[in-house]
Design a protein around this motif. Sequence first.
Motif, PDB file in Angstrom:
ATOM      1  N   ARG A 719       1.020  -1.248  -0.053  1.00 23.57           N
ATOM      2  CA  ARG A 719      -0.066   0.200  -0.083  1.00 23.57           C
ATOM      3  C   ARG A 719       0.772   1.469  -0.059  1.00 23.57           C
ATOM      4  O   ARG A 719       1.747   0.912   0.272  1.00 23.57           O
TER       5      ARG A 719
ATOM      6  N   ASP B  97      -9.685   1.570   7.052  1.00 22.00           N
ATOM      7  CA  ASP B  97      -9.768   3.032   6.104  1.00 22.00           C
ATOM      8  C   ASP B  97     -11.364   4.052   6.403  1.00 22.00           C
ATOM      9  O   ASP B  97     -12.007   3.596   6.923  1.00 22.00           O
ATOM     10  N   ARG B 179      -4.746  -5.461   7.842  1.00 21.47           N
ATOM     11  CA  ARG B 179      -4.586  -4.451   8.663  1.00 21.47           C
ATOM     12  C   ARG B 179      -5.045  -4.204   9.964  1.00 21.47           C
ATOM     13  O   ARG B 179      -5.188  -3.204  10.595  1.00 21.47           O
TER      14      ARG B 179
END
Lengths: 792, 262
Positions: A719, B97, B179
Amino acid sequence: MPKDTGIGASTKRREDIRFLTGKGVYTDDLSLFGQAHAVMVRSTVAHGRIVSIDTSEAAGMPGVLAVFTGEDFKEVGGNPAGWFIKSRNGEPMREPKRPVLAHGKVRHVGDAYACVVAETYAQAKDAAQVLADAAVIEELPAIIDMKAAAADASNRVHDEIPDNICFDWGWIEDNRAAVDAAMKAAPHVVTLELTNNRLVPNAMEPRASIGEYFPGTGDYKLTTTSQNPHLTRLLICAFVMGIPENKLQVVAPDVGGGFGSKIYHYGEEAVVLAAARKLGRPVRWTAERTESFLSDAHGRDHVTKIELGCTKEGDILAIRTETLANVGAYLSNFSTATPTFLHGTLMAGPYKVPHVYVNVKTIFTNTAPVDAYRGAGRPEATYSIERVIDKMCRELNLDPFEVRRRNLLTPDQFPYTTPVGLVYDTGNYQATLDKAIELGDVAGFEARRAESAKRGKLRGMGLSTWIEACGIAPSHLVGVLGSRVGLYDAATVRVNATGTISVMTGAHSHGQGHETVFPQIVAEKLGIPESSVEIVHGDTAKIPFGMGSYGSRSLAVAGSAMDRAIDKIIAKGKKIAAHMLEAAEGDITFADGKFSVAGTDKAKSFGEIAFSAYVPHNYPLETLEPGLEETAFYDPGNFTYPAGAYICEVEVDPDTGKVDVVSFTAADDFGNVMNPMIVEGQVHGGVGQGIGQALCENTSYDENGQLLTGSFMDYAMPRADDVPFYTVDHSCATPCTHNPLGVKGCGEAGAIGSPPAVVNAVIDALHRGGITHVTHIDMPVSPNRVWQAING
Amino acid sequence: MHNFEFVKPSTIADAIKALSAEGAQPLSGGQTLLPTMKQRLAAPDVLVSLTGISEMQGVCMGDGGLHIGAATPHAVVARDAARHYPALAALAGGIGDPAVRNRGTIGGSIANNDPAACYPSAVLASGATVVTSQRRIAADDYFQGMFTTALEEGEFVTEVVFPIPERAAYVKFNQPASRFALTGVFVAKFADGVRVAVTGASNNGVFRWTEAEDALSADFSAGAIAGLTVAADDMISDLHGSAAYRANLVKVLTGRAVTAAR
């Protein structure tokens, strides 16, 4: 002063306006009257015998229009391998048939064995589940590990191939004894075993195909996510379905990334065409992301033992490798070329190495097919070489920069014939190394390391000096090496009556920026505005027969074809101008968009000549055809050889094993650069993928062949915060000597040169931090692996 | 995805009623349930959205500390809790996010109790009270193992009440792909002692590291836990981290959270 138009200008990418505003038109965006929806039924086991598939219940469900199984395609051809390889013992490679839909056996999780077509997607999906539940598939032991696959003759991916080996290839076999002798005589031998991790390409746009059949004419049309529509058409027509080429149009509209995975013909393309014919309606299929993970051709997956013989001073004397290359369950179209001629031929790197021998055994396993992925074979070669040189430097306590300098070929040595069959035409590897050292501020490293240490971080620096062979490829050479296709390309330059230009190119842009760069070249050569030039690509009904885009070939090969066609336009324009200006053809010069009589002020503009060609009232019709349109096919005289030096700096957190890439410097020689901004973007993308391979990405199958990394929850894509701001330079250019534009190609470079720079930096950081027992960590160098290595 | 009915009540009472229907399931931000439905791994007949209930929205100080409505998205917690409970706000601001933070809710997170979710560590370390459509549950009683909570069928979280510690911090180590927290540690120092809650690491879901709590209650410094070891026995082992690696992370991150605590 930088140019603002033409060759060398950083013209902004015209295609980005539609891509960034959602106005692109991709295959799945098309909605056709009467369309039906196809859903593939895929194996949930890695290896199994298809006992029976009862389709009756699925076929009777609401909305279901047709059901297909492997039985329906039993009589048609298989999807072929495009490259023939001979084993060391002279035997031909083993080529099992790759059917449109699995027949008899399923060979990997995701192997499609049936297809349901229905009025709606949901109905097709429901019926596909019912069909899957009704299918009886007897599970067989899965063959996953390459070493085990080659060792066990009883368990076979393909029943007719006893040892699961496709071929056992030696390059160059005749040199083997000399290499062995040189290795034996070498004062020092470094040995390294490493894995080049398997990657899933993960193009942003999943694969999609729409088949159409027009009963009135018997024509077919396939709209599909392809990097090379003509090649796809050829494969479908000549090998798989037997449709005459003139009856099939293949269109690849906007394509959202490929990285190699969309070079190949896949069974779904044949299925939607067959379904469209049967139903007389358009039939569409779009992969779900899970299907992409399971069934797109994967990349890399080599296990290599490399030995390097050298002097105590670091002069490389010999390189010898043994590689197991995983080809997966079937031979994808270029799967046999990737581990061989795109890999073994690069094993001398940019160095003067007298003796090199490469052995590759390619193994069938019950995993998705493996084929070319950005760099394709060259990253594997570069990684092996650059890692073993790094290990040599540690074992002999030598400076990695000096060792590179000592072994790099020098500019006076070109053209240089390597011991692995290539002829490097030109380069200046010292120049890119010096540039990287300067831009990467190697002199200031120690201060940066000390600063990192204050924060508890171990800082390291890694170097990679890399080379690749691209601009694929000279047909006569690849023919000798086993290619079953030619690798020229083609362009038609059509000057319209008003002087604007349409270029029909065999290259295919799926993100590269051809629509911007190709017009820059046309504009430069013809002295007209870039905005007067349009690129047409991706439609077999419109473009000449070209081989598409991969292998960093678009500009070097298709761009050269375009350049030749423009030369033909200029030559014809001179004839027309000579007539109009009442001068001898030999006295006509062309510059700045004007045809002039040398030594006079008599001139005609390009537009006037174009108009005259289409309204030939004052025109030499008795000796010259009207119109202004030229086609050229270009077959390159050699590969091109981009090269460069990459310096990566990392910080390692010794408590967690986390690696941060804190700086990355890329000094590349791409020959002449047409659009520096686009080149820089290509390097950013390539290095980003290389950092992804080095630090994050991994494709993991369990022992039963289930894909453990089958979604973005477990498959780690790099990313934005995984990559640094790059320092990119391409000023050390040595133009390619054998193509008209002097270009070498830049698309794959970043992905080829960067992984070893990253891993070398990690090992360097550990060593500088006193953790000297770690000599290698396999990619991806994840936090877990680094921590285990430190504490192992 | 299969077809389903969708209802969006505006009061807790109406939601309770709607959830009594056969095959009904509550839907909050949908960050777990919707992907599961798209994969056809869940097929509820009725989805009862909890996001239209005003009494389940928002962040405010009240009896017992900071009250957060269960349907409050992470982004709102990140913004509105910052003045009152900065460590909690920072945790909310670090989930997923922006798209996830604007849809996902605290109630959805702790009702699902994903072993790698961030919020459970804050709820447990803060000694928060989970208020449901039926009762009040202490955090220590609420989390009962991976994807398991004290919630009964038809019961849903309406609010979480966080006592505010003197100092606190949450430090997570990201799983490289998703994540989510490969391991995350929330440390909260109250006048009467320190609480340490760990997410992402254990096969039993979020847990309190009581040895560290004792050591830090005596001496709130990273050095206080230097001599402790974390047993790897019950730790998760997967592609992204071995049990030993996660055990190491528990200790490393606890020390970092203590240092970061404000």
